[in-house]
Design a protein around this motif. Structure first.
Motif, PDB file in Angstrom:
ATOM      1  N   LEU B 229      31.083-109.419   6.576  1.00 56.87           N
ATOM      2  CA  LEU B 229      31.183-109.403   5.111  1.00 56.87           C
ATOM      3  C   LEU B 229      32.086-110.533   4.612  1.00 56.87           C
ATOM      4  O   LEU B 229      31.786-111.193   3.617  1.00 56.87           O
ATOM      5  CB  LEU B 229      31.717-108.060   4.623  1.00 56.87           C
ATOM      6  N   LEU B 230      33.169-110.755   5.362  1.00 61.58           N
ATOM      7  CA  LEU B 230      34.089-111.823   4.974  1.00 61.58           C
ATOM      8  C   LEU B 230      33.370-113.168   5.005  1.00 61.58           C
ATOM      9  O   LEU B 230      33.557-114.024   4.136  1.00 61.58           O
ATOM     10  CB  LEU B 230      35.283-111.826   5.934  1.00 61.58           C
ATOM     11  N   MET B 231      32.518-113.329   6.003  1.00 59.43           N
ATOM     12  CA  MET B 231      31.760-114.565   6.134  1.00 59.43           C
ATOM     13  C   MET B 231      30.830-114.748   4.931  1.00 59.43           C
ATOM     14  O   MET B 231      30.765-115.821   4.324  1.00 59.43           O
ATOM     15  CB  MET B 231      30.954-114.490   7.421  1.00 59.43           C
ATOM     16  N   ILE B 232      30.126-113.665   4.582  1.00 58.31           N
ATOM     17  CA  ILE B 232      29.226-113.719   3.430  1.00 58.31           C
ATOM     18  C   ILE B 232      30.022-114.049   2.171  1.00 58.31           C
ATOM     19  O   ILE B 232      29.645-114.925   1.386  1.00 58.31           O
ATOM     20  CB  ILE B 232      28.484-112.379   3.269  1.00 58.31           C
ATOM     21  N   CYS B 233      31.132-113.344   2.030  1.00 58.64           N
ATOM     22  CA  CYS B 233      31.988-113.523   0.864  1.00 58.64           C
ATOM     23  C   CYS B 233      32.477-114.970   0.777  1.00 58.64           C
ATOM     24  O   CYS B 233      32.453-115.589  -0.298  1.00 58.64           O
ATOM     25  CB  CYS B 233      33.161-112.561   0.991  1.00 58.64           C
ATOM     26  N   ALA B 234      32.889-115.534   1.903  1.00 60.55           N
ATOM     27  CA  ALA B 234      33.383-116.909   1.932  1.00 60.55           C
ATOM     28  C   ALA B 234      32.278-117.885   1.545  1.00 60.55           C
ATOM     29  O   ALA B 234      32.504-118.833   0.793  1.00 60.55           O
ATOM     30  CB  ALA B 234      33.920-117.228   3.328  1.00 60.55           C
ATOM     31  N   TYR B 235      31.059-117.623   2.043  1.00 58.10           N
ATOM     32  CA  TYR B 235      29.931-118.492   1.697  1.00 58.10           C
ATOM     33  C   TYR B 235      29.638-118.441   0.201  1.00 58.10           C
ATOM     34  O   TYR B 235      29.389-119.466  -0.439  1.00 58.10           O
ATOM     35  CB  TYR B 235      28.677-118.092   2.482  1.00 58.10           C
ATOM     36  N   VAL B 236      29.653-117.206  -0.345  1.00 56.50           N
ATOM     37  CA  VAL B 236      29.358-117.052  -1.773  1.00 56.50           C
ATOM     38  C   VAL B 236      30.399-117.784  -2.599  1.00 56.50           C
ATOM     39  O   VAL B 236      30.069-118.534  -3.526  1.00 56.50           O
ATOM     40  CB  VAL B 236      29.309-115.557  -2.154  1.00 56.50           C
ATOM     41  N   MET B 237      31.676-117.619  -2.236  1.00 55.85           N
ATOM     42  CA  MET B 237      32.740-118.256  -3.007  1.00 55.85           C
ATOM     43  C   MET B 237      32.667-119.773  -2.875  1.00 55.85           C
ATOM     44  O   MET B 237      32.971-120.505  -3.811  1.00 55.85           O
ATOM     45  CB  MET B 237      34.092-117.741  -2.534  1.00 55.85           C
ATOM     46  N   GLN B 238      32.264-120.244  -1.715  1.00 56.44           N
ATOM     47  CA  GLN B 238      32.127-121.685  -1.520  1.00 56.44           C
ATOM     48  C   GLN B 238      30.974-122.217  -2.366  1.00 56.44           C
ATOM     49  O   GLN B 238      31.068-123.279  -2.965  1.00 56.44           O
ATOM     50  CB  GLN B 238      31.888-121.987  -0.046  1.00 56.44           C
ATOM     51  N   ARG B 239      29.923-121.415  -2.433  1.00 55.45           N
ATOM     52  CA  ARG B 239      28.744-121.801  -3.213  1.00 55.45           C
ATOM     53  C   ARG B 239      29.119-121.990  -4.682  1.00 55.45           C
ATOM     54  O   ARG B 239      28.609-122.882  -5.347  1.00 55.45           O
ATOM     55  CB  ARG B 239      27.702-120.694  -3.061  1.00 55.45           C
ATOM     56  N   TYR B 240      30.026-121.161  -5.189  1.00 54.70           N
ATOM     57  CA  TYR B 240      30.420-121.279  -6.579  1.00 54.70           C
ATOM     58  C   TYR B 240      31.663-122.137  -6.758  1.00 54.70           C
ATOM     59  O   TYR B 240      32.311-122.099  -7.797  1.00 54.70           O
ATOM     60  CB  TYR B 240      30.615-119.887  -7.196  1.00 54.70           C
ATOM     61  N   GLY B 241      31.988-122.872  -5.730  1.00 52.13           N
ATOM     62  CA  GLY B 241      33.037-123.868  -5.866  1.00 52.13           C
ATOM     63  C   GLY B 241      34.448-123.330  -5.952  1.00 52.13           C
ATOM     64  O   GLY B 241      35.365-124.024  -6.380  1.00 52.13           O
ATOM     65  N   ILE B 242      34.630-122.070  -5.589  1.00 49.51           N
ATOM     66  CA  ILE B 242      35.969-121.505  -5.667  1.00 49.51           C
ATOM     67  C   ILE B 242      36.759-121.893  -4.424  1.00 49.51           C
ATOM     68  O   ILE B 242      37.964-122.061  -4.460  1.00 49.51           O
ATOM     69  CB  ILE B 242      35.882-119.974  -5.828  1.00 49.51           C
TER      70      ILE B 242
END
Lengths: 323, 422
Positions: B229-242
């Motif tokens: 989940l952390l991996m998914i979360c990190a990818y999502v946040m990276q996708r939105y430039g956070i």
């Protein structure tokens, strides 16, 4: 809403009797149990009990193997001073109060000196379910709540085969089957009482396991811990026709909490027998005081070869079967 | 560290309890951000309404019955607690095992852990018919009841997580305190998960739960799903430039994930063999577990094995492990697998009741589903707002490599990176 869960029709193909795994060493619970036994001698106040249980909790948390061992050694020393008695007396004595808050549950009189027990003759039982109906009426069980305290199992000849037992049989009294009524066993070692997180259920001094409906938090953990499926949850408000309400038994308080057989606490503490015992047309049920050597149950336990359901679970049920 | 000493007022920031909340980021957030937030808010309102219905109508609006005394709420409790503990394990490995490559993740991991365990606790509360009676847990706790331990552990753990997040962000106490907090938080995460497993395992009345291997299974499932989940979360946040993470960090995460997944699958297989082997098979166990291979329950249980082994196979290959799509697929597979595993584990106690009566599989009712979705929305809201407002990006001087805070690739031009300081 259809609530008849207890009439679940389908059943598995492969099967045989239920066998619980041998209990593995569980230091936390064992330590607390030992402590509960250690405070048995009379004169222990409530605060002392609480104190001991507090220690039990602390011991459980740090649970190393050595600590419970020391505690249990202490407990054995305390138990060593018991007077001698026969096996029946021993059973009656072990059937003690657990987590008892010091006063009887709100819907019952104070417990007497008796230790209640029941013997059910499965050779006589014809599976007519009259005990079930009498129980429903006596104990204000919601008429469409989807459960009954007593569940009569229809079994195949030749074995005690719980996994092949039938609950929703249509025809009673078949000669090629035998019948076993199951209800709350008022265990001397009740997993439900040990499992209740808030002590909303306890064993009274006469051995009856009661539930305080005003305290139950509805977590339903006791239903999980019971090996006999004896506890039932009021998923809806219990509905009883006005004329049939038993004023001696709570009704509204039972909405949204767990309930179960109380050995008809409102009758038995007033000197009567249980409703199921009174209703049995073939006299298959005997109910009485284990402390009284002349009571029917004591005589039966001494003279007949009896057995208990899921003895291997170590719950020490107070209902015996004889066949 | 620079964050802590930086006391000067900046535009759009609100300073509270020593943290600079970037409220200004919300003001300039794009329409898609707010559309997502309103969707979450709607779901949350639906959930609250459903809870109101459950409180007034009673348990009859739930699909749970005497043979299925626990339902979606308990599945979710186990699931969220597990996800939470897993995320924390990653964070702790930074401090305890010097896994510096995970350092950029630390704040995100701790926030995720805290929010998830909060959702787990709310799962319990929303199931109670009279939540105010929960006070008895504090007044007359029963030391022999496993529930007391897991309930209190979850509560304390939530406090630890949020406190830890605060310490990480403000930098109070420096590296030393952060390290000490890890020494408290990690054993507590293990304790929380052990006690959760005990709620199942310490029942001699339920044959398939009554197994000591339940505890390690819970721990590995928790860690694996939490990392995923952390991996998914990190990818999502990276996708939105956070955030900006390096691919080497994701590769390390994948290796860790693959290792834990295979241990998790191994433990399950060991248990299956013990149940069915001729010299150890007990009728009560066999009859019940058979339901999960040939009965209706197989629909939930077989995917656990398929997805688990599949996810491992995807991550095991050295040549494919570094591809983000493969990592994301494997992580998603395992997050789903663990949910189904939680459901299956719960059902193993209920499929055949203690009196041998078969129970058809439990499927949550509309009310139960809405409550669960509402809780999920609440958790996502916390994360969405947190991503904007909280300084989650770890300043570069706290980890040797990684994060290029400038020029985060704004795939959403309307999105503003939450982190601008340092």
């Amino acid at each position: 809403m259809n609530l008849d869960k207890s009439q679940a029709p389908a059943r598995p193909d492969a099967a045989a009797p239920a066998a619980a795994k041998p209990a593995a060493a569980k230091p936390a619970i064992a330590a607390a149990k030992e402590l509960a036994q250690a405070e048995l001698p009379q004169g222990c106040t409530l605060s002392r009990r609480r104190f001991l249980e507090g220690i039990g909790a602390a011991v459980g948390i740090v649970a190393a193997g050595a600590v419970p061992a020391v505690v249990s050694a202490t407990a054995q020393t305390a138990a060593a001073a018991e007077p001698e008695g026969g096996p029946i007396e021993e059973i009656a004595k072990e059937n003690r109060d657990i987590n008892y808050p010091g006063k009887p549950v709100f819907y019952a009189d104070r417990a007497g000196t008796q230790k209640w027990g029941m013997v059910i003759d499965v050779k006589a039982c014809i599976g007519c379910r009259r005990c079930v109906y009498a129980c429903v009426k006596e104990n204000n069980i919601g008429r469409d709540s989807g459960f009954t305290y007593i569940q009569v199992l229809e079994m195949e000849l030749g074995k005690v085969d719980i996994e092949h037992a039938k609950l929703d049989y249509d025809e009673a009294g078949r000669p090629d089957k035998w019948y076993m009524p199951v209800q709350c066993m008022q265990c001397a070692e009740p997993p439900c009482v040990y499992g209740c997180p808030v002590k909303a259920t306890w064993k009274e001094p006469d051995g009856i396991v009661v539930i305080d409906y005003n305290k139950c938090i509805a977590c339903r953990n006791c239903m999980i811990t019971c090996p006999y499926g004896a506890r039932h949850f009021n998923w809806k408000e219990p509905e009883v026709p006005e004329k049939e309400i038993n004023p001696k038994v709570p009704l509204e308080e039972k909405a949204g909490v767990v309930e179960k057989c109380t050995f008809c606490i409102q009758r038995t503490r007033a000197g009567e027998t249980t409703a199921c015992t009174a209703a049995c047309p073939v006299g298959a049920r005997k109910f009485g005081d284990l402390n009284d050597p002349d009571s029917e149950v004591s005589v039966l336990l001494r003279t007949r070869r009896v057995w208990r359901l899921k003895e291997e679970a170590g719950t020490e049920p107070m209902i015996w079967y004889v066949g | 560290m620079t964050m802590a000493e930086n006391t000067e007022r900046r535009e759009g920031y609100v300073r509270f309890i020593g943290i600079d909340f970037h409220v200004g980021a919300l003001r300039v957030a794009g329409p898609r951000y707010w559309a997502f937030m309103s969707l979450l808010f709607t779901l949350l309102m639906l959930g609250i309404t459903a809870w109101g219905v459950a409180l007034t109508e009673g348990g009859v609006v739930m699909a749970m019955r005497d043979n299925n005394p626990w339902g979606l709420w308990f599945t979710n409790y186990m699931y969220y607690v597990g996800l939470s503990a897993g995320g924390l394990a990653v964070y702790a490995s930074v401090h305890l095992f010097g896994a510096k490559q995970f350092a950029p993740l630390s704040r995100l991991a701790v926030l995720q852990a805290g929010v998830l365990v909060m959702m787990a606790l709310l799962s319990i509360v929303t199931d109670m018919e009279r939540p105010w009676r929960a006070i008895w847990m504090l007044v007359t706790p029963n030391p022999t009841a496993p529930f007391v331990y897991t309930g209190s552990a979850a509560g304390i753990y939530m406090v630890i997580c949020f406190l830890d997040l605060w310490i990480l962000i403000t930098g109070k106490g420096g590296e030393k305190l952060a390290h000490r907090m890890t020494l408290i938080a990690l054993p507590f995460a293990v304790y929380l998960h052990t006690t959760t497993a005990f709620v199942l395992a310490l029942n001699k009345s339920r044959e398939l739960w009554h197994s000591a291997v339940m505890v390690p299974i819970f721990l590995t499932s928790a860690t694996a799903s939490g990392i995923a989940l952390l991996m998914i979360c990190a990818y999502v946040m990276q996708r939105y430039g956070i955030f900006k993470f390096t691919s080497s960090m994701f590769r390390s995460l994948s290796t860790l994930l693959a290792t834990v997944i295979i241990i998790d699958v191994f433990l399950l297989v060991v248990e299956i063999i013990t149940v069915f082997w001729k010299t150890s098979a007990q009728p009560g166990h066999v009859v019940r577990f058979a339901q999960f291979f040939t009965g209706e329950y197989a629909l939930a249980f077989i995917p656990v094995l398929v997805l688990g082994i599949g996810a491992f196979a995807l991550l095991a290959g050295r040549k494919t492990r570094h591809i983000p799509a493969v990592q994301l697929t494997a992580a998603t597979m395992y997050v789903i697998a663990i949910f189904l595993k939680r459901y299956s584990l719960m059902s193993m106690g209920f499929a055949i009741n203690p009196l041998g009566q078969y129970t058809p599989p439990y499927f949550p009712s509309l009310v139960e589903t809405l409550i669960a979705v509402g809780l999920l929305a609440l958790g996502l809201m916390f994360m969405t707002v947190g991503a904007k407002v909280l300084p989650l990006q770890v300043p570069e001087d706290e980890h040797g490599h990684g994060a290029h805070e400038s020029g985060a690739p704004g795939s959403e031009s309307s999105e503003t990176p939450a982190f601008e300081a340092a």
